[in-house]
Write a protein that holds these residues in place. Structure first.
Motif: not given
Lengths: 131, 218
Positions: B80, B98, B100-101, B104, B107-108, B112-114
């Motif tokens: 991931y 694509d 999706l990008e 948003e 987004s990238s 990264l929040k976890t």
């Protein structure tokens, strides 16, 4: 061990030949294999249920809220569309695994059935092949 | 002649002795008057040896099967991370990535929040910086850092090795199961043969006894 009546006892002609022994061996091997498969199939079915529940939940989820999607042991925050995409992929992978397992299990069962027929025909009540 | 071990010298895969198949019970025991105590005990010994090996191998297989999901989880997390990284670099190269990008754009570039497990039932939030390195726990208090692609390769090979081990252990177990079954069948046949022989002897004695009493009576 089970005791049988004397008149039920097989006469001496029903000896166990090498082929019979091999059939009995195969049956025992397949039986063990089958138990393994059953366990794996059950586990896979449970996972599938979980993923299905998840997709129902996500349908109702709020678009703007980040989804905490479990990858490995941690929850990753991702957007709803992302999560849905990932869920789809996970579901497909699981389905492939489940189909393969079910097919192997069915093949195992079919082989066992054949052996059962042959062995019961020869040994009748002198052999027990059921749980 | 009574051998202490009824198992043949022949070994199957990985040193599991092959069980002998008894063609003729009487011949195997050495005649119609042979005692079954010795062979029966030898067969029982063999059976318990097999059962011991069986439980050993089963334990090894179970512990391997437990490790496999762990490796898979680590692998999917590392993959991931790699995906996110690739998504980021490709976005900077080509803005027509694509959909999706496009939807948003941030987004990238967002970190990264976890939410991870600090302890049982205790979770904490963490923000992961963009990184190309991960640390892998190799066991025995050893942890090494790897670049993402190398980490993925290592985990994949570990997973493959574990799965191969499980497969070979399962093969051994199945072979073992077959030998165990043969010994159990052997034991049953020897025992049945003895039961039959005792019955025949008893009938012969009774017949002999009857004819003598008839002679005396007649």
């Amino acid at each position: 061990m089970r005791m049988i009546e004397q008149d039920q006892e097989n006469d001496d002609s029903t000896e166990v030949t090498w082929e019979d022994q091999q059939k009995i061996n195969s049956f025992s091997k397949l039986n063990t294999r089958m138990k393994g498969f059953e366990a794996k199939v059950d586990a896979a079915k449970q996972e599938k249920e979980a993923l299905d529940d998840l997709s129902t939940e996500l349908e109702l989820a709020d678009e703007d809220e980040p989804v905490l999607y479990k990858i490995g042991e941690t929850y990753v925050h991702m957007s709803l569309p992302r999560a849905l995409k990932r869920l789809e992929k996970d579901q497909t992978d699981l389905d492939v695994r489940l189909t393969k397992l079910s097919e192997s299990a069915q093949q195992c069962e079919a082989d066992m059935k054949q052996l059962k027929v042959a062995l019961y025909a020869k040994f009748g009540s002198a052999i027990n092949l059921d749980e | 002649m009574a051998s202490s071990s009824v198992l043949s010298e022949e070994r199957g895969a990985r040193g599991i002795p092959k069980a002998p198949f008894i063609e003729d019970v009487e011949k195997y025991l050495g005649g119609a008057d042979a005692e079954i105590e010795g062979p029966l005990k030898a067969i029982q010994d063999a059976i318990s040896k097999y059962r011991y090996m069986d439980s050993n191998l089963n334990q090894r297989r179970l512990s391997l099967e437990e490790k496999i999901p762990d490796i898979q989880k680590t692998l999917s997390m590392v993959e991931y991370l790699q995906e996110r990284r690739e998504g980021k670099t490709s976005q900077s190269e080509d803005d027509l990535e694509d959909d999706l990008e496009d939807e948003e754009p941030t987004s990238s570039s967002k970190p990264l929040k976890t939410t991870f497990e600090l302890n049982d039932t205790l979770f904490a939030e963490a923000e992961l910086e963009d990184t190309d390195t991960v640390y892998l726990w190799l066991g025995a208090n050893v942890m090494l850092s790897y670049k993402l692609p190398a980490a993925i390769q290592l985990l994949r090979s570990k997973l493959e090795a574990a799965e191969t081990n499980v497969a070979s252990l399962t093969e051994d177990l199945e072979f073992l199961r077959e030998q165990l079954t043969m010994m159990e069948v052997n034991m049953a046949r020897v025992y049945n043969w003895d039961v039959r022989r005792r019955r025949e002897r008893r009938i012969a004695e009774e017949k002999g006894g009857k004819s003598t009493s008839e002679k005396e009576g007649g």
